[in-house]
Design a protein around this motif. Structure first.
Motif, PDB file in Angstrom:
ATOM      1  N   ILE A  78      21.029  45.728  85.757  1.00  0.00           N
ATOM      2  CA  ILE A  78      21.189  44.722  86.798  1.00  0.00           C
ATOM      3  C   ILE A  78      22.680  44.486  86.978  1.00  0.00           C
ATOM      4  CG2 ILE A  78      18.958  43.629  86.350  1.00  0.00           C
ATOM      5  CD1 ILE A  78      20.463  41.420  84.855  1.00  0.00           C
ATOM      6  N   LEU A  79      23.048  43.890  88.096  1.00  0.00           N
ATOM      7  CA  LEU A  79      24.454  43.603  88.370  1.00  0.00           C
ATOM      8  C   LEU A  79      24.693  42.105  88.248  1.00  0.00           C
ATOM      9  CD1 LEU A  79      25.085  45.978  91.395  1.00  0.00           C
ATOM     10  CD2 LEU A  79      25.722  46.312  89.004  1.00  0.00           C
ATOM     11  N   VAL A  80      25.534  41.734  87.279  1.00  0.00           N
ATOM     12  CA  VAL A  80      25.851  40.334  87.007  1.00  0.00           C
ATOM     13  C   VAL A  80      27.242  40.048  87.556  1.00  0.00           C
ATOM     14  CG1 VAL A  80      26.160  38.608  85.195  1.00  0.00           C
ATOM     15  CG2 VAL A  80      24.426  40.391  84.922  1.00  0.00           C
ATOM     16  N   LEU A  81      27.369  38.936  88.276  1.00  0.00           N
ATOM     17  CA  LEU A  81      28.662  38.559  88.852  1.00  0.00           C
ATOM     18  C   LEU A  81      29.655  38.280  87.735  1.00  0.00           C
ATOM     19  CD1 LEU A  81      30.258  37.924  91.446  1.00  0.00           C
ATOM     20  CD2 LEU A  81      29.517  35.540  91.176  1.00  0.00           C
ATOM     21  N   GLU A  82      30.766  39.010  87.792  1.00  0.00           N
ATOM     22  CA  GLU A  82      31.814  38.850  86.788  1.00  0.00           C
ATOM     23  C   GLU A  82      32.939  37.962  87.321  1.00  0.00           C
ATOM     24  OE1 GLU A  82      33.259  42.021  83.618  1.00  0.00           O
ATOM     25  OE2 GLU A  82      34.008  42.475  85.628  1.00  0.00           O
ATOM     26  N   LYS A  83      33.290  38.179  88.608  1.00  0.00           N
ATOM     27  CA  LYS A  83      34.397  37.425  89.194  1.00  0.00           C
ATOM     28  C   LYS A  83      34.220  37.370  90.707  1.00  0.00           C
ATOM     29  CE  LYS A  83      39.418  37.297  89.476  1.00  0.00           C
ATOM     30  NZ  LYS A  83      40.673  37.973  89.180  1.00  0.00           N
ATOM     31  N   GLN A  84      34.542  36.213  91.267  1.00  0.00           N
ATOM     32  CA  GLN A  84      34.542  36.046  92.715  1.00  0.00           C
ATOM     33  C   GLN A  84      35.901  35.536  93.131  1.00  0.00           C
ATOM     34  OE1 GLN A  84      31.548  33.423  94.309  1.00  0.00           O
ATOM     35  NE2 GLN A  84      32.390  33.528  96.362  1.00  0.00           N
ATOM     36  N   ASP A  85      36.520  36.227  94.093  1.00  0.00           N
ATOM     37  CA  ASP A  85      37.816  35.825  94.615  1.00  0.00           C
ATOM     38  C   ASP A  85      37.701  35.819  96.136  1.00  0.00           C
ATOM     39  OD1 ASP A  85      40.463  35.136  94.890  1.00  0.00           O
ATOM     40  OD2 ASP A  85      41.230  37.152  94.479  1.00  0.00           O
ATOM     41  N   GLY A  86      37.450  34.654  96.702  1.00  0.00           N
ATOM     42  CA  GLY A  86      37.234  34.567  98.142  1.00  0.00           C
ATOM     43  C   GLY A  86      35.959  35.300  98.523  1.00  0.00           C
ATOM     44  N   ASN A  87      36.129  36.308  99.399  1.00  0.00           N
ATOM     45  CA  ASN A  87      34.982  37.107  99.830  1.00  0.00           C
ATOM     46  C   ASN A  87      34.825  38.380  99.009  1.00  0.00           C
ATOM     47  OD1 ASN A  87      34.182  35.337 101.815  1.00  0.00           O
ATOM     48  ND2 ASN A  87      35.472  36.284 103.382  1.00  0.00           N
ATOM     49  N   GLN A  88      35.578  38.514  97.947  1.00  0.00           N
ATOM     50  CA  GLN A  88      35.475  39.698  97.093  1.00  0.00           C
ATOM     51  C   GLN A  88      34.697  39.351  95.822  1.00  0.00           C
ATOM     52  OE1 GLN A  88      39.364  41.274  96.373  1.00  0.00           O
ATOM     53  NE2 GLN A  88      39.573  42.033  98.460  1.00  0.00           N
ATOM     54  N   TYR A  89      33.782  40.242  95.481  1.00  0.00           N
ATOM     55  CA  TYR A  89      32.927  40.025  94.323  1.00  0.00           C
ATOM     56  C   TYR A  89      33.053  41.219  93.377  1.00  0.00           C
ATOM     57  CZ  TYR A  89      30.773  36.646  97.462  1.00  0.00           C
ATOM     58  OH  TYR A  89      30.563  35.605  98.316  1.00  0.00           O
ATOM     59  N   ARG A  90      33.119  40.934  92.090  1.00  0.00           N
ATOM     60  CA  ARG A  90      33.137  42.012  91.103  1.00  0.00           C
ATOM     61  C   ARG A  90      31.931  41.796  90.182  1.00  0.00           C
ATOM     62  NH1 ARG A  90      38.395  42.667  87.979  1.00  0.00           N
ATOM     63  NH2 ARG A  90      37.630  40.912  86.769  1.00  0.00           N
ATOM     64  N   PHE A  91      31.106  42.840  90.103  1.00  0.00           N
ATOM     65  CA  PHE A  91      29.910  42.778  89.280  1.00  0.00           C
ATOM     66  C   PHE A  91      30.051  43.706  88.093  1.00  0.00           C
ATOM     67  CE2 PHE A  91      28.471  41.598  93.500  1.00  0.00           C
ATOM     68  CZ  PHE A  91      27.621  40.539  93.250  1.00  0.00           C
ATOM     69  N   LYS A  92      29.406  43.358  87.002  1.00  0.00           N
ATOM     70  CA  LYS A  92      29.340  44.275  85.872  1.00  0.00           C
ATOM     71  C   LYS A  92      27.892  44.722  85.725  1.00  0.00           C
ATOM     72  CE  LYS A  92      28.832  40.684  82.344  1.00  0.00           C
ATOM     73  NZ  LYS A  92      29.334  40.108  81.114  1.00  0.00           N
ATOM     74  N   SER A  93      27.753  45.976  85.379  1.00  0.00           N
ATOM     75  CA  SER A  93      26.434  46.560  85.178  1.00  0.00           C
ATOM     76  C   SER A  93      25.971  46.240  83.757  1.00  0.00           C
ATOM     77  CB  SER A  93      26.533  48.081  85.385  1.00  0.00           C
ATOM     78  OG  SER A  93      25.293  48.680  85.142  1.00  0.00           O
ATOM     79  N   VAL A  94      24.784  45.661  83.630  1.00  0.00           N
ATOM     80  CA  VAL A  94      24.263  45.272  82.327  1.00  0.00           C
ATOM     81  C   VAL A  94      22.913  45.953  82.112  1.00  0.00           C
ATOM     82  CG1 VAL A  94      23.494  43.338  80.894  1.00  0.00           C
ATOM     83  CG2 VAL A  94      25.418  43.040  82.470  1.00  0.00           C
ATOM     84  N   LYS A  95      22.804  46.695  81.004  1.00  0.00           N
ATOM     85  CA  LYS A  95      21.534  47.331  80.650  1.00  0.00           C
ATOM     86  C   LYS A  95      20.536  46.260  80.244  1.00  0.00           C
ATOM     87  CE  LYS A  95      23.532  51.537  78.766  1.00  0.00           C
ATOM     88  NZ  LYS A  95      23.619  52.413  77.582  1.00  0.00           N
ATOM     89  N   VAL A  96      19.306  46.405  80.732  1.00  0.00           N
ATOM     90  CA  VAL A  96      18.258  45.451  80.377  1.00  0.00           C
ATOM     91  C   VAL A  96      16.965  46.195  80.057  1.00  0.00           C
ATOM     92  CG1 VAL A  96      19.154  43.509  81.709  1.00  0.00           C
ATOM     93  CG2 VAL A  96      17.591  45.116  82.793  1.00  0.00           C
ATOM     94  N   LYS A  97      16.178  45.575  79.245  1.00  0.00           N
ATOM     95  CA  LYS A  97      14.824  46.060  78.990  1.00  0.00           C
ATOM     96  C   LYS A  97      13.903  45.231  79.880  1.00  0.00           C
ATOM     97  CE  LYS A  97      11.392  46.592  75.386  1.00  0.00           C
ATOM     98  NZ  LYS A  97      11.002  46.277  74.012  1.00  0.00           N
ATOM     99  N   THR A  98      12.943  45.882  80.506  1.00  0.00           N
ATOM    100  CA  THR A  98      12.035  45.159  81.385  1.00  0.00           C
ATOM    101  C   THR A  98      10.680  44.995  80.717  1.00  0.00           C
ATOM    102  OG1 THR A  98      11.395  47.203  82.510  1.00  0.00           O
ATOM    103  CG2 THR A  98      13.189  45.924  83.485  1.00  0.00           C
ATOM    104  N   GLY A  99       9.992  43.962  81.118  1.00  0.00           N
ATOM    105  CA  GLY A  99       8.669  43.667  80.577  1.00  0.00           C
ATOM    106  C   GLY A  99       7.620  43.746  81.662  1.00  0.00           C
ATOM    107  N   GLU A 100       6.798  42.739  81.717  1.00  0.00           N
ATOM    108  CA  GLU A 100       5.675  42.715  82.650  1.00  0.00           C
ATOM    109  C   GLU A 100       6.148  42.543  84.084  1.00  0.00           C
ATOM    110  OE1 GLU A 100       2.434  40.143  81.490  1.00  0.00           O
ATOM    111  OE2 GLU A 100       3.064  40.279  79.399  1.00  0.00           O
ATOM    112  N   LYS A 101       5.348  43.088  85.017  1.00  0.00           N
ATOM    113  CA  LYS A 101       5.622  42.948  86.446  1.00  0.00           C
ATOM    114  C   LYS A 101       4.478  42.179  87.078  1.00  0.00           C
ATOM    115  CE  LYS A 101       8.253  47.173  86.818  1.00  0.00           C
ATOM    116  NZ  LYS A 101       8.580  48.310  87.651  1.00  0.00           N
ATOM    117  N   TYR A 102       4.841  41.278  88.008  1.00  0.00           N
ATOM    118  CA  TYR A 102       3.819  40.505  88.695  1.00  0.00           C
ATOM    119  C   TYR A 102       4.353  39.983  90.021  1.00  0.00           C
ATOM    120  CZ  TYR A 102       0.413  36.913  89.792  1.00  0.00           C
ATOM    121  OH  TYR A 102      -0.526  36.152  90.433  1.00  0.00           O
ATOM    122  N   ASN A 103       3.615  40.252  91.055  1.00  0.00           N
ATOM    123  CA  ASN A 103       3.869  39.652  92.362  1.00  0.00           C
ATOM    124  C   ASN A 103       5.296  39.854  92.860  1.00  0.00           C
ATOM    125  OD1 ASN A 103       2.764  38.359  94.557  1.00  0.00           O
ATOM    126  ND2 ASN A 103       3.140  36.307  93.790  1.00  0.00           N
TER     127      ASN A 103
END
Length: 111
Positions: A58-83
């Motif tokens: 997933i992409l987590v917001l690391e820094k916001q400067d005005g209209n510029q956004y920097r995201f970091k990629s974070v590995k995640v384990k997924t579980g159940e899916k619903y709706n």
């Protein structure tokens, strides 16, 4: 009172809390799901999760400067899916994190 063994269905009778807000008529049929248990989990829309090589990110917001956004990629384990949502199992993600919920696949390397 009983499950039909052939169709795996059950007849249910229900009432609406406020019938004036809904356009149901007597004798109408609805398709429904019965929740037999529930649990509180951290979950994201399916579109927020991208597959990268052999893991989900997933992409987590690391820094916001005005209209510029920097995201970091974070590995995640997924579980159940619903709706349309998927459970996220990760000690690195908090409920207060700002996460890109749409378009992650395109930014990570999709088409």
């Amino acid at each position: 009172t009983a499950i039909d063994e052939e169709t795996r269905t059950v007849k249910v009778h229900g009432h609406l809390h406020d019938e004036k807000k809904h356009n149901f008529a007597v004798g109408m049929f609805v398709e429904a799901e019965i929740a037999i248990n529930s649990k509180e989990v951290l979950a994201l829309p399916n579109e927020a999760i991208a597959e990268e090589e052999d893991h989900n990110v997933i992409l987590v917001l690391e820094k916001q400067d005005g209209n510029q956004y920097r995201f970091k990629s974070v590995k995640v384990k997924t579980g159940e899916k619903y709706n349309g949502f998927t459970e996220i199992i990760s000690k690195d993600i908090k409920a207060t994190d700002k996460i890109l919920v749409k378009g992650a696949y395109a930014l990570i390397g999709g088409e």
